[in-house]
Design a protein around this motif. Structure first.
Motif, PDB file in Angstrom:
ATOM      1  N   HIS A 162       0.880  -1.169   0.000  1.00 10.73           N
ATOM      2  CA  HIS A 162       0.000   0.000   0.000  1.00 10.73           C
ATOM      3  C   HIS A 162       0.916   1.217   0.000  1.00 10.73           C
ATOM      4  O   HIS A 162       1.657   1.434   0.963  1.00 10.73           O
ATOM      5  CB  HIS A 162      -0.897  -0.022   1.241  1.00 10.73           C
ATOM      6  CG  HIS A 162      -1.851   1.128   1.332  1.00 10.73           C
ATOM      7  ND1 HIS A 162      -3.082   1.115   0.716  1.00 10.73           N
ATOM      8  CD2 HIS A 162      -1.748   2.330   1.966  1.00 10.73           C
ATOM      9  CE1 HIS A 162      -3.713   2.250   0.976  1.00 10.73           C
ATOM     10  NE2 HIS A 162      -2.916   3.009   1.726  1.00 10.73           N
ATOM     11  N   GLN A 163       0.872   1.985  -1.079  1.00  8.58           N
ATOM     12  CA  GLN A 163       1.837   3.061  -1.257  1.00  8.58           C
ATOM     13  C   GLN A 163       1.440   4.321  -0.484  1.00  8.58           C
ATOM     14  O   GLN A 163       0.276   4.736  -0.502  1.00  8.58           O
ATOM     15  CB  GLN A 163       1.955   3.413  -2.747  1.00  8.58           C
ATOM     16  CG  GLN A 163       3.114   4.314  -3.092  1.00  8.58           C
ATOM     17  CD  GLN A 163       4.472   3.619  -3.001  1.00  8.58           C
ATOM     18  OE1 GLN A 163       4.557   2.392  -3.068  1.00  8.58           O
ATOM     19  NE2 GLN A 163       5.530   4.391  -2.849  1.00  8.58           N
ATOM     20  N   ILE A 164       2.412   4.933   0.208  1.00  5.11           N
ATOM     21  CA  ILE A 164       2.220   6.208   0.895  1.00  5.11           C
ATOM     22  C   ILE A 164       3.372   7.137   0.513  1.00  5.11           C
ATOM     23  O   ILE A 164       4.340   6.707  -0.131  1.00  5.11           O
ATOM     24  CB  ILE A 164       2.149   6.055   2.420  1.00  5.11           C
ATOM     25  CG1 ILE A 164       3.437   5.381   2.961  1.00  5.11           C
ATOM     26  CG2 ILE A 164       0.916   5.266   2.831  1.00  5.11           C
ATOM     27  CD1 ILE A 164       3.535   5.352   4.465  1.00  5.11           C
ATOM     28  N   SER A 165       3.293   8.401   0.922  1.00  9.26           N
ATOM     29  CA  SER A 165       4.310   9.365   0.487  1.00  9.26           C
ATOM     30  C   SER A 165       5.541   9.389   1.394  1.00  9.26           C
ATOM     31  O   SER A 165       6.624   9.754   0.956  1.00  9.26           O
ATOM     32  CB  SER A 165       3.711  10.773   0.423  1.00  9.26           C
ATOM     33  OG  SER A 165       3.357  11.230   1.719  1.00  9.26           O
ATOM     34  N   GLY A 166       5.387   9.015   2.658  1.00  7.32           N
ATOM     35  CA  GLY A 166       6.543   9.055   3.551  1.00  7.32           C
ATOM     36  C   GLY A 166       6.160   8.826   4.992  1.00  7.32           C
ATOM     37  O   GLY A 166       4.985   8.682   5.329  1.00  7.32           O
ATOM     38  N   ARG A 167       7.171   8.809   5.855  1.00 13.65           N
ATOM     39  CA  ARG A 167       6.932   8.528   7.266  1.00 13.65           C
ATOM     40  C   ARG A 167       7.871   9.339   8.153  1.00 13.65           C
ATOM     41  O   ARG A 167       8.849   9.924   7.693  1.00 13.65           O
ATOM     42  CB  ARG A 167       7.162   7.060   7.565  1.00 13.65           C
ATOM     43  CG  ARG A 167       8.638   6.651   7.411  1.00 13.65           C
ATOM     44  CD  ARG A 167       8.958   5.447   8.262  1.00 13.65           C
ATOM     45  NE  ARG A 167      10.288   4.927   8.002  1.00 13.65           N
ATOM     46  CZ  ARG A 167      10.853   3.955   8.697  1.00 13.65           C
ATOM     47  NH1 ARG A 167      10.189   3.392   9.690  1.00 13.65           N
ATOM     48  NH2 ARG A 167      12.063   3.526   8.412  1.00 13.65           N
ATOM     49  N   PHE A 168       7.531   9.327   9.437  1.00 16.54           N
ATOM     50  CA  PHE A 168       8.423   9.859  10.467  1.00 16.54           C
ATOM     51  C   PHE A 168       8.819   8.696  11.358  1.00 16.54           C
ATOM     52  O   PHE A 168       7.964   8.016  11.914  1.00 16.54           O
ATOM     53  CB  PHE A 168       7.708  10.931  11.306  1.00 16.54           C
ATOM     54  CG  PHE A 168       7.357  12.157  10.527  1.00 16.54           C
ATOM     55  CD1 PHE A 168       8.311  13.127  10.253  1.00 16.54           C
ATOM     56  CD2 PHE A 168       6.066  12.353  10.062  1.00 16.54           C
ATOM     57  CE1 PHE A 168       7.991  14.259   9.522  1.00 16.54           C
ATOM     58  CE2 PHE A 168       5.735  13.477   9.341  1.00 16.54           C
ATOM     59  CZ  PHE A 168       6.691  14.440   9.074  1.00 16.54           C
ATOM     60  N   ASP A 169      10.125   8.473  11.461  1.00 18.83           N
ATOM     61  CA  ASP A 169      10.657   7.419  12.308  1.00 18.83           C
ATOM     62  C   ASP A 169      11.451   8.097  13.419  1.00 18.83           C
ATOM     63  O   ASP A 169      12.553   8.588  13.194  1.00 18.83           O
ATOM     64  CB  ASP A 169      11.558   6.495  11.487  1.00 18.83           C
ATOM     65  CG  ASP A 169      12.203   5.407  12.325  1.00 18.83           C
ATOM     66  OD1 ASP A 169      11.717   5.167  13.448  1.00 18.83           O
ATOM     67  OD2 ASP A 169      13.188   4.806  11.869  1.00 18.83           O
ATOM     68  N   VAL A 170      10.872   8.165  14.601  1.00 18.96           N
ATOM     69  CA  VAL A 170      11.511   8.886  15.701  1.00 18.96           C
ATOM     70  C   VAL A 170      12.602   8.005  16.300  1.00 18.96           C
ATOM     71  O   VAL A 170      12.342   7.175  17.165  1.00 18.96           O
ATOM     72  CB  VAL A 170      10.472   9.297  16.762  1.00 18.96           C
ATOM     73  CG1 VAL A 170      11.164  10.017  17.916  1.00 18.96           C
ATOM     74  CG2 VAL A 170       9.397  10.193  16.142  1.00 18.96           C
ATOM     75  N   GLY A 171      13.828   8.197  15.800  1.00 15.34           N
ATOM     76  CA  GLY A 171      14.931   7.391  16.278  1.00 15.34           C
ATOM     77  C   GLY A 171      15.935   8.170  17.105  1.00 15.34           C
ATOM     78  O   GLY A 171      16.574   7.626  17.995  1.00 15.34           O
ATOM     79  N   ASN A 172      16.063   9.468  16.815  1.00 13.85           N
ATOM     80  CA  ASN A 172      17.000  10.313  17.545  1.00 13.85           C
ATOM     81  C   ASN A 172      16.369  11.680  17.773  1.00 13.85           C
ATOM     82  O   ASN A 172      15.206  11.912  17.393  1.00 13.85           O
ATOM     83  CB  ASN A 172      18.332  10.422  16.801  1.00 13.85           C
ATOM     84  CG  ASN A 172      18.145  10.916  15.372  1.00 13.85           C
ATOM     85  OD1 ASN A 172      17.175  11.609  15.047  1.00 13.85           O
ATOM     86  ND2 ASN A 172      19.078  10.568  14.510  1.00 13.85           N
ATOM     87  N   LEU A 173      17.095  12.599  18.374  1.00 16.80           N
ATOM     88  CA  LEU A 173      16.524  13.899  18.702  1.00 16.80           C
ATOM     89  C   LEU A 173      16.181  14.698  17.454  1.00 16.80           C
ATOM     90  O   LEU A 173      15.127  15.341  17.397  1.00 16.80           O
ATOM     91  CB  LEU A 173      17.497  14.694  19.584  1.00 16.80           C
ATOM     92  CG  LEU A 173      17.004  16.065  20.061  1.00 16.80           C
ATOM     93  CD1 LEU A 173      15.668  15.957  20.801  1.00 16.80           C
ATOM     94  CD2 LEU A 173      18.065  16.722  20.953  1.00 16.80           C
ATOM     95  N   ALA A 174      17.025  14.645  16.440  1.00 15.93           N
ATOM     96  CA  ALA A 174      16.765  15.398  15.212  1.00 15.93           C
ATOM     97  C   ALA A 174      15.468  14.943  14.550  1.00 15.93           C
ATOM     98  O   ALA A 174      14.656  15.773  14.107  1.00 15.93           O
ATOM     99  CB  ALA A 174      17.936  15.246  14.249  1.00 15.93           C
ATOM    100  N   SER A 175      15.237  13.627  14.487  1.00 14.76           N
ATOM    101  CA  SER A 175      14.019  13.118  13.858  1.00 14.76           C
ATOM    102  C   SER A 175      12.794  13.438  14.710  1.00 14.76           C
ATOM    103  O   SER A 175      11.702  13.675  14.181  1.00 14.76           O
ATOM    104  CB  SER A 175      14.116  11.613  13.611  1.00 14.76           C
ATOM    105  OG  SER A 175      14.343  10.899  14.805  1.00 14.76           O
ATOM    106  N   TYR A 176      12.949  13.464  16.030  1.00 11.78           N
ATOM    107  CA  TYR A 176      11.836  13.869  16.894  1.00 11.78           C
ATOM    108  C   TYR A 176      11.462  15.321  16.661  1.00 11.78           C
ATOM    109  O   TYR A 176      10.278  15.664  16.527  1.00 11.78           O
ATOM    110  CB  TYR A 176      12.168  13.650  18.364  1.00 11.78           C
ATOM    111  CG  TYR A 176      11.160  14.341  19.266  1.00 11.78           C
ATOM    112  CD1 TYR A 176       9.856  13.854  19.369  1.00 11.78           C
ATOM    113  CD2 TYR A 176      11.486  15.513  19.950  1.00 11.78           C
ATOM    114  CE1 TYR A 176       8.904  14.508  20.139  1.00 11.78           C
ATOM    115  CE2 TYR A 176      10.541  16.171  20.733  1.00 11.78           C
ATOM    116  CZ  TYR A 176       9.254  15.661  20.817  1.00 11.78           C
ATOM    117  OH  TYR A 176       8.306  16.320  21.572  1.00 11.78           O
TER     118      TYR A 176
END
Length: 274
Positions: free
Chosen positions: A241-255
């Motif tokens: 199922h295709q989507i445009s993107g995600r947020f993967d909270v792995g470190n402070l910058a991504s949070y």
């Protein structure tokens, strides 16, 4: 259908970033598990619960965490009476069971025999993602073959293929194989696969088979849910199922990126994910 949110990680990279940050802006976040970090108007995991409560076909939601953060999740879950929290009994990253083993623990504990939605507790998606649309595609596949499974996929950049599991698909969008962190030259695909899966109830027994086969292998080969997915592709039909993107909270910058997106772009939109 049941939903299981995997929230038993220890967030070691994020904790390291928080402890080394000198701005003082994020001190209040130290000691919080990633799924309970505030993102926009509520904790990250609450976005999922709010969406799941609007989907009639999901009748139970289970969150599996560890002993270190169990009380945090129990306190949070008081506002969601339908959510059940399971403790995997571990206290540090070195003791972790791995996401697949945690999922199997939840399946055994709650005697899950239905189709199942599996969600990574530190992951959110951009506003084009629709949980109901994801479900509709799954049910359509099920009418054709009740062994079908459905996973999310988005196009990553060339230089990002070596960070993710990359799916290769045929003309019907059925997954042919999954390459783990390939170089851009090793695959023509750029289809990354985040942890958000819809597994048929016929797939559930295979989790135990997978864990039995891998019981003597290093935890790295059985930890991430993508390892099971790669194994499953050879045994059951899996579609994307295709989507445009995600947020993967792995470190402070991504949070920080994720929180800013929700505050500035979505502005507390409570229909998000639905």
């Amino acid at each position: 259908m049941k939903a299981v949110i995997l929230a038993a990680g220890y967030g070691t990279r994020l904790r390291r970033d928080l402890l080394s940050d000198t701005s003082g802006r994020f001190e209040a976040l130290i000691g919080s598990p990633k799924p309970l970090l505030p993102v926009g108007h509520c904790p990250l995991i609450s976005h999922w619960i709010q969406a799941l409560q609007s989907i009639a076909c999901v009748d139970e939601v289970f969150v599996i965490t560890n002993d270190l953060y169990y009380k945090n999740f129990e306190e949070w879950a008081q506002q969601f009476p339908a959510v059940k929290v399971l403790n995997d009994g571990t206290r540090c990253n070195e003791e972790r069971l791995g996401a697949v083993a945690c999922l199997q623990m939840a399946i055994r504990k709650f005697k899950i025999e239905d189709d199942i939605l599996i969600i990574g507790g530190d992951t959110l998606f951009k506003e084009d993602f629709s949980l109901s649309g994801f479900m509709d595609q799954f049910f359509d596949l099920q009418t054709k073959c009740d062994e079908s499974n459905l996973v999310l996929s988005y196009e990553c950049k060339d230089e990002e293929t070596s960070k993710y599991g990359i799916l290769e698909v045929d003309k019907d969008m059925r997954v042919c194989c999954m390459k783990e962190k390939p170089s851009p030259a090793e695959t023509n695909s750029r289809r990354a696969c985040p942890c958000c899966y819809l597994f048929s109830k016929t797939t559930i027994p295979l989790l135990e088979t997978f864990l039995e086969e891998k019981k003597n292998a290093p935890i790295e080969t059985r930890d991430a849910p993508g390892n099971f997915l790669s194994w499953l592709i050879l045994r059951k039909p899996v579609y994307i199922h295709q989507i445009s993107g995600r947020f993967d909270v792995g470190n402070l910058a991504s949070y920080i990126e994720c929180d800013a997106y929700f505050k500035d772009k979505l502005k507390g939109d409570r229909d998000y994910l639905k």
